[in-house]
Design an enzyme around this catalytic site. Structure first.
Site, PDB file in Angstrom:
ATOM      1  N   CYS A   2     -28.458 -38.222  19.440  1.00  0.00           N
ATOM      2  CA  CYS A   2     -29.534 -38.728  18.594  1.00  0.00           C
ATOM      3  C   CYS A   2     -29.511 -40.257  18.594  1.00  0.00           C
ATOM      4  O   CYS A   2     -28.468 -40.860  18.826  1.00  0.00           O
ATOM      5  CB  CYS A   2     -29.417 -38.288  17.142  1.00  0.00           C
ATOM      6  SG  CYS A   2     -29.186 -36.540  16.899  1.00  0.00           S
ATOM      7  N   ARG A  27     -30.852 -40.567  24.286  1.00  0.00           N
ATOM      8  CA  ARG A  27     -29.796 -40.033  23.424  1.00  0.00           C
ATOM      9  C   ARG A  27     -30.165 -38.667  22.837  1.00  0.00           C
ATOM     10  O   ARG A  27     -29.326 -38.002  22.229  1.00  0.00           O
ATOM     11  CB  ARG A  27     -29.529 -41.000  22.267  1.00  0.00           C
ATOM     12  CG  ARG A  27     -29.100 -42.364  22.703  1.00  0.00           C
ATOM     13  CD  ARG A  27     -28.862 -43.233  21.507  1.00  0.00           C
ATOM     14  NE  ARG A  27     -27.809 -42.698  20.689  1.00  0.00           N
ATOM     15  CZ  ARG A  27     -26.520 -42.924  20.875  1.00  0.00           C
ATOM     16  NH1 ARG A  27     -26.142 -43.700  21.856  1.00  0.00           N
ATOM     17  NH2 ARG A  27     -25.628 -42.401  20.082  1.00  0.00           N
ATOM     18  N   TRP A  76     -31.266 -34.862  19.121  1.00  0.00           N
ATOM     19  CA  TRP A  76     -30.676 -33.901  20.052  1.00  0.00           C
ATOM     20  C   TRP A  76     -29.991 -32.888  19.154  1.00  0.00           C
ATOM     21  O   TRP A  76     -28.973 -33.178  18.527  1.00  0.00           O
ATOM     22  CB  TRP A  76     -29.676 -34.604  20.957  1.00  0.00           C
ATOM     23  CG  TRP A  76     -29.095 -33.727  22.019  1.00  0.00           C
ATOM     24  CD1 TRP A  76     -29.659 -33.416  23.232  1.00  0.00           C
ATOM     25  CD2 TRP A  76     -27.832 -33.070  21.998  1.00  0.00           C
ATOM     26  NE1 TRP A  76     -28.822 -32.595  23.941  1.00  0.00           N
ATOM     27  CE2 TRP A  76     -27.699 -32.364  23.220  1.00  0.00           C
ATOM     28  CE3 TRP A  76     -26.806 -32.983  21.072  1.00  0.00           C
ATOM     29  CZ2 TRP A  76     -26.577 -31.605  23.524  1.00  0.00           C
ATOM     30  CZ3 TRP A  76     -25.689 -32.222  21.382  1.00  0.00           C
ATOM     31  CH2 TRP A  76     -25.580 -31.546  22.599  1.00  0.00           C
ATOM     32  N   ASN A 102     -26.897 -39.640  12.848  1.00  0.00           N
ATOM     33  CA  ASN A 102     -26.437 -39.316  14.193  1.00  0.00           C
ATOM     34  C   ASN A 102     -24.984 -38.876  14.065  1.00  0.00           C
ATOM     35  O   ASN A 102     -24.201 -39.558  13.417  1.00  0.00           O
ATOM     36  CB  ASN A 102     -26.568 -40.571  15.064  1.00  0.00           C
ATOM     37  CG  ASN A 102     -25.861 -40.451  16.389  1.00  0.00           C
ATOM     38  OD1 ASN A 102     -25.699 -39.357  16.915  1.00  0.00           O
ATOM     39  ND2 ASN A 102     -25.442 -41.576  16.927  1.00  0.00           N
ATOM     40  N   GLY A 103     -24.632 -37.740  14.660  1.00  0.00           N
ATOM     41  CA  GLY A 103     -23.251 -37.258  14.549  1.00  0.00           C
ATOM     42  C   GLY A 103     -23.221 -35.871  13.941  1.00  0.00           C
ATOM     43  O   GLY A 103     -24.238 -35.166  13.917  1.00  0.00           O
ATOM     44  N   GLU A 487     -18.643 -34.958  42.197  1.00  0.00           N
ATOM     45  CA  GLU A 487     -19.703 -35.769  41.601  1.00  0.00           C
ATOM     46  C   GLU A 487     -21.078 -35.373  42.158  1.00  0.00           C
ATOM     47  O   GLU A 487     -22.049 -35.250  41.410  1.00  0.00           O
ATOM     48  CB  GLU A 487     -19.411 -37.258  41.848  1.00  0.00           C
ATOM     49  CG  GLU A 487     -20.464 -38.227  41.356  1.00  0.00           C
ATOM     50  CD  GLU A 487     -20.756 -38.130  39.864  1.00  0.00           C
ATOM     51  OE1 GLU A 487     -20.054 -37.412  39.136  1.00  0.00           O
ATOM     52  OE2 GLU A 487     -21.736 -38.756  39.432  1.00  0.00           O
ATOM     53  N   LYS A 491     -24.138 -33.972  39.878  1.00  0.00           N
ATOM     54  CA  LYS A 491     -25.415 -34.690  39.869  1.00  0.00           C
ATOM     55  C   LYS A 491     -26.555 -33.728  40.165  1.00  0.00           C
ATOM     56  O   LYS A 491     -27.580 -33.727  39.501  1.00  0.00           O
ATOM     57  CB  LYS A 491     -25.338 -35.790  40.937  1.00  0.00           C
ATOM     58  CG  LYS A 491     -26.149 -37.004  40.704  1.00  0.00           C
ATOM     59  CD  LYS A 491     -25.431 -38.066  39.929  1.00  0.00           C
ATOM     60  CE  LYS A 491     -24.894 -37.564  38.630  1.00  0.00           C
ATOM     61  NZ  LYS A 491     -24.040 -38.432  37.919  1.00  0.00           N
ATOM     62  N   GLU A 494     -27.143 -31.013  37.380  1.00  0.00           N
ATOM     63  CA  GLU A 494     -27.577 -31.626  36.129  1.00  0.00           C
ATOM     64  C   GLU A 494     -29.082 -31.941  36.118  1.00  0.00           C
ATOM     65  O   GLU A 494     -29.744 -31.736  35.109  1.00  0.00           O
ATOM     66  CB  GLU A 494     -26.734 -32.890  35.982  1.00  0.00           C
ATOM     67  CG  GLU A 494     -27.124 -33.908  35.019  1.00  0.00           C
ATOM     68  CD  GLU A 494     -26.118 -35.082  35.032  1.00  0.00           C
ATOM     69  OE1 GLU A 494     -25.911 -35.629  33.973  1.00  0.00           O
ATOM     70  OE2 GLU A 494     -25.589 -35.460  36.092  1.00  0.00           O
ATOM     71  N   HIS A 510      -9.966 -18.823  49.921  1.00  0.00           N
ATOM     72  CA  HIS A 510      -9.224 -18.098  48.881  1.00  0.00           C
ATOM     73  C   HIS A 510     -10.177 -17.396  47.909  1.00  0.00           C
ATOM     74  O   HIS A 510      -9.786 -17.065  46.795  1.00  0.00           O
ATOM     75  CB  HIS A 510      -8.277 -19.052  48.154  1.00  0.00           C
ATOM     76  CG  HIS A 510      -7.242 -19.620  49.076  1.00  0.00           C
ATOM     77  ND1 HIS A 510      -6.184 -18.881  49.545  1.00  0.00           N
ATOM     78  CD2 HIS A 510      -7.146 -20.832  49.684  1.00  0.00           C
ATOM     79  CE1 HIS A 510      -5.463 -19.613  50.373  1.00  0.00           C
ATOM     80  NE2 HIS A 510      -6.036 -20.802  50.481  1.00  0.00           N
ATOM     81  N   LYS A 609     -27.596 -38.736  26.846  1.00  0.00           N
ATOM     82  CA  LYS A 609     -26.843 -39.743  27.578  1.00  0.00           C
ATOM     83  C   LYS A 609     -25.462 -39.969  26.985  1.00  0.00           C
ATOM     84  O   LYS A 609     -24.495 -40.172  27.701  1.00  0.00           O
ATOM     85  CB  LYS A 609     -27.644 -41.049  27.572  1.00  0.00           C
ATOM     86  CG  LYS A 609     -26.997 -42.194  28.332  1.00  0.00           C
ATOM     87  CD  LYS A 609     -26.999 -41.929  29.821  1.00  0.00           C
ATOM     88  CE  LYS A 609     -26.345 -43.028  30.621  1.00  0.00           C
ATOM     89  NZ  LYS A 609     -25.962 -42.555  31.961  1.00  0.00           N
TER      90      LYS A 609
HETATM   91  C1  F6R Z   1     -23.227 -37.071  34.423  1.00  0.00           C
HETATM   92  C2  F6R Z   1     -22.871 -37.877  33.273  1.00  0.00           C
HETATM   93  C3  F6R Z   1     -21.839 -37.354  32.352  1.00  0.00           C
HETATM   94  C4  F6R Z   1     -20.973 -38.500  31.808  1.00  0.00           C
HETATM   95  C5  F6R Z   1     -20.031 -37.967  30.727  1.00  0.00           C
HETATM   96  C6  F6R Z   1     -19.123 -39.062  30.186  1.00  0.00           C
HETATM   97  O1  F6R Z   1     -24.206 -37.690  35.178  1.00  0.00           O
HETATM   98  O2  F6R Z   1     -23.410 -38.927  33.048  1.00  0.00           O
HETATM   99  O3  F6R Z   1     -21.060 -36.366  32.938  1.00  0.00           O
HETATM  100  O4  F6R Z   1     -20.253 -39.060  32.862  1.00  0.00           O
HETATM  101  O5  F6R Z   1     -20.782 -37.433  29.676  1.00  0.00           O
HETATM  102  O6  F6R Z   1     -19.873 -40.076  29.599  1.00  0.00           O
HETATM  103  P1  F6R Z   1     -19.276 -41.505  29.369  1.00  0.00           P
HETATM  104  O7  F6R Z   1     -19.004 -42.108  30.708  1.00  0.00           O
HETATM  105  O8  F6R Z   1     -20.312 -42.248  28.603  1.00  0.00           O
HETATM  106  O9  F6R Z   1     -17.997 -41.332  28.603  1.00  0.00           O
END
Ligand code: F6R
Length: 614
Positions: A2, A27, A76, A102-103, A487, A491, A494, A510, A609
């Site tokens: 949020c 957010r 969120w 927020n939280g 990664e 990506k 996601e 395996h 995010k």
């Molecule tokens: C994927 C992504 C997430 C963040 C994870 C940690 O694209 O962005 O997996 O890497 O939520 O977030 P931070 O780096 O802000 O601690």
């Protein structure tokens, strides 16, 4: 997760709130709302389910809502489904207290039961309504001022929060409190702002205060007063934000993600430049405050992070162990924090985080600190909780990252590991001076090589068109290539919602190879010379079971032409640093697949995010 904004001052509040919220939509974006007061009239609350544009339409971008003091929220959902009812702001029944949060309030059920016994009723499923009504309860019961009522509530609730409140009896004023969720307060002429993150207020001011944990503040026009839980005034220093407002905008690109992918050469260069003197070509750890003696005395390194930051740590593990010969363990923060980690004198805990607010990573940092272990944070957001609490900080200079899927922050994190690894290796004489110089020289070539991959992205567009129709995609690699595959796979899933898995190529037989069938797409990364032939064998294994194989390897390494279906070439670099180059095609593939599937690239479903709840 949020986003919160607030404004009090001479201007019309609602348009400022909506603009600020638009910068915080990353957010959370399932509903949004604002509460605005026109002088001493009661606050008007307006909410809408869905993206912020629904609220913007309802209010004519805020123009239709008079008043100079207000708070806003983009949500969120954690407690209660995304709906107009559950959207913030929430209020006490007589509008005495109105607030956004927020939280998570962990103890909200017991508080709710207590308040119901006191005659309160609840309209929403949120923890936030409970919080607001709890403040209202103390405010009225003890006839105390807003700061005392908030403090009384704060010491009685469990959880994490950044909260902004307006009290009916205090027109033109906003009250805020913070525990473990981000919040900054900006100040302009006769006006003040609150925001969960810097981009929300950058267009209005660069002068900010960072409110600390368990602190409160009262905003009235340009006057901001901070308080501790005893109600004593706390003095704070005003800080200047040096970010460029442009950097937080799309700047002509269709999406933040593609803009941020293109910003990688600059972000990597800046991050390298923060530690490497480009004349002497030497790395200097002074800015992060780690001494040579400390490096010599490290026994073990624990890298702790979540998601992509964890994947950056996996790359870091290979490079640090190879250069510095220090045992490195990489762990997910959500696991580390609860498994009673055995940490010993001489251990270094490195936490990695773009936002610096990830709840699990922050908790892991605190766990390490509580055991008296030295901590280093590789973090992007200046002044974030992790940055403030770690003993030492290595700031990645990626700049603001807005797209939910990280790209440039990940790239700067792995570069941060290379620099630490090379310098640790030199200090501990595990690499020779000649090797050190060669490694630093190679690291300095990364930005230009990334740029050249970005100049040639049409091939990835074509490949994405093929992959976008698939249901499952596998990524295969060994060593650092495996780390990159983790990664690449995250990506892709996601932002494209295609199921995907990354496998250490040797692990395939395996179990997982049973999933390979005619036409199953496999993306294989092959940059590690010492593992090349082993990986080729694995590719042949999947190919002979009908897989559609796309390979990523160096220019000049053409032996797989004719064996695999598609090849993507990247410039040659020392194998240790290959992840910086091989990840770029994988990011581009994910981006174009998401685009081809008509999805919301920057704001994928169910995600936010900054993950400030566990
Ligand atoms: C994927 C992504 C997430 C963040 C994870 C940690 O694209 O962005 O997996 O890497 O939520 O977030 P931070 O780096 O802000 O601690």
């Amino acid at each position: 997760m949020c986003g919160i904004v607030g404004y009090t001052g001479p201007k019309q509040a609602a348009p400022i709130l909506l603009e600020g919220l638009s910068k915080l939509e990353y957010r959370g974006y399932d509903s949004a709302g604002i509460a605005v007061r026109d002088k001493d009239k009661e606050p008007v609350i307006l909410k809408a389910k869905g993206r912020l544009k629904m609220l913007a339409e309802k209010t004519n971008n805020g123009e239709a809502v008079p008043g100079n003091c207000g708070i806003g929220h983009t949500r969120w959902a954690t407690h209660g489904e995304p709906s107009e009812l559950n959207a913030h702001p929430h209020k006490s029944d007589d509008l005495c207290v109105v607030g956004v949060h927020n939280g998570i309030i962990e103890s909200y059920i017991e508080i709710k039961e207590k308040l119901i016994r006191k005659g309160y009723s609840f309209q929403t499923q949120t923890d936030t309504e409970t919080l607001i009504k709890y403040v209202d309860y103390y405010y009225k019961k003890y006839k105390m001022g807003p700061i005392d009522a908030i403090a009384k509530t704060m010491v009685r609730i469990r959880g994490s929060y950044a909260v902004a409140l307006m009290f009916k009896d205090y027109p033109g004023e906003i009250y805020v409190a913070r525990k473990e969720s981000p919040m900054i307060i900006g100040v302009g002429e006769d006006e003040s702002y609150i925001a969960s993150d810097v981009p929300a207020i950058l267009n209005y001011t660069r002068q900010v205060y960072y409110i600390d944990n368990m602190e409160m503040a009262r905003l009235s026009g340009g006057e901001v007063t901070f308080y501790n839980l005893n109600g004593d005034v706390v003095e704070k220093e005003l800080k200047e934000i040096t970010w460029d407002a442009e950097a937080a905008e799309k700047g002509g690109y269709e999406h933040f993600m593609i803009k941020e992918i293109h910003e990688q050469p600059r972000a990597i260069k800046d991050t390298i430049g923060s530690l490497v003197n480009t004349d002497t070509k030497r790395i200097n750890l002074e800015s992060i405050g780690i001494t040579e003696d400390e490096v010599k005395n490290i026994n073990r390194i624990h890298v702790v992070a979540c998601g992509s930051a964890y994947h950056a740590g996996v790359v870091g593990q290979y490079v640090m162990e190879d250069f510095a010969r220090i045992p490195v363990r990489v762990e997910l923060a959500s696991e580390f924090r609860y498994r009673k980690p055995i940490l010993c004198k001489g251990d270094l805990v490195i936490v990695v985080s773009q936002s610096g607010e990830t709840a699990d990573t922050l908790a892991a940092l605190r766990e390490a600190k509580s055991q008296g272990i030295k901590t280093l944070a590789i973090v992007n957001v200046v002044g974030s909780s992790i940055a403030r609490e770690a003993d030492n900080v290595f700031y990645t200079l990626a700049g603001p990252e807005i797209a939910v899927a990280t790209t440039k922050a990940y790239s700067t994190q792995i570069v941060a590991f290379y620099l630490l690894a090379a310098e640790f290796g030199r200090i501990r004489t595990e690499i020779t001076e000649l090797q050190y110089q060669a490694y630093v020289n190679e690291i300095l070539t990364i930005p230009a090589k990334v740029e050249s991959i970005l100049d040639d992205k049409e091939q990835m567009q074509r490949l994405a068109a093929i992959l976008s129709a698939q249901d499952d995609i596998f990524f295969l690699g060994r060593g650092i290539d495996y780390a990159v595959c983790l990664e690449g796979s995250l990506k892709l899933k996601e932002i494209s919602y295609i199921h995907s898995e990354a496998y250490a190529a040797g692990e395939l037989k395996h179990g997982t190879i049973s999933l390979i069938d005619k036409g199953t797409p496999v993306i294989a990364v092959l940059t590690q010379n010492s593992l090349y032939e082993k990986s080729v064998s694995n590719i042949v294994e999947v190919k002979s079971r009908g897989a559609y194989v796309c390979g990523v390897t160096y220019y000049g390494s053409y032996s797989l032409e004719g064996t695999v279906d598609q090849m993507t070439y990247i410039p040659k670099i020392d194998d240790h640093f290959a992840a910086s180059l091989s990840v770029i095609p994988l990011q581009l593939i994910s981006y174009y697949v998401s685009l081809a599937r008509g999805l919301d690239v920057d704001k994928p479903r169910n995600l936010a995010k900054s993950v400030t709840v566990e």
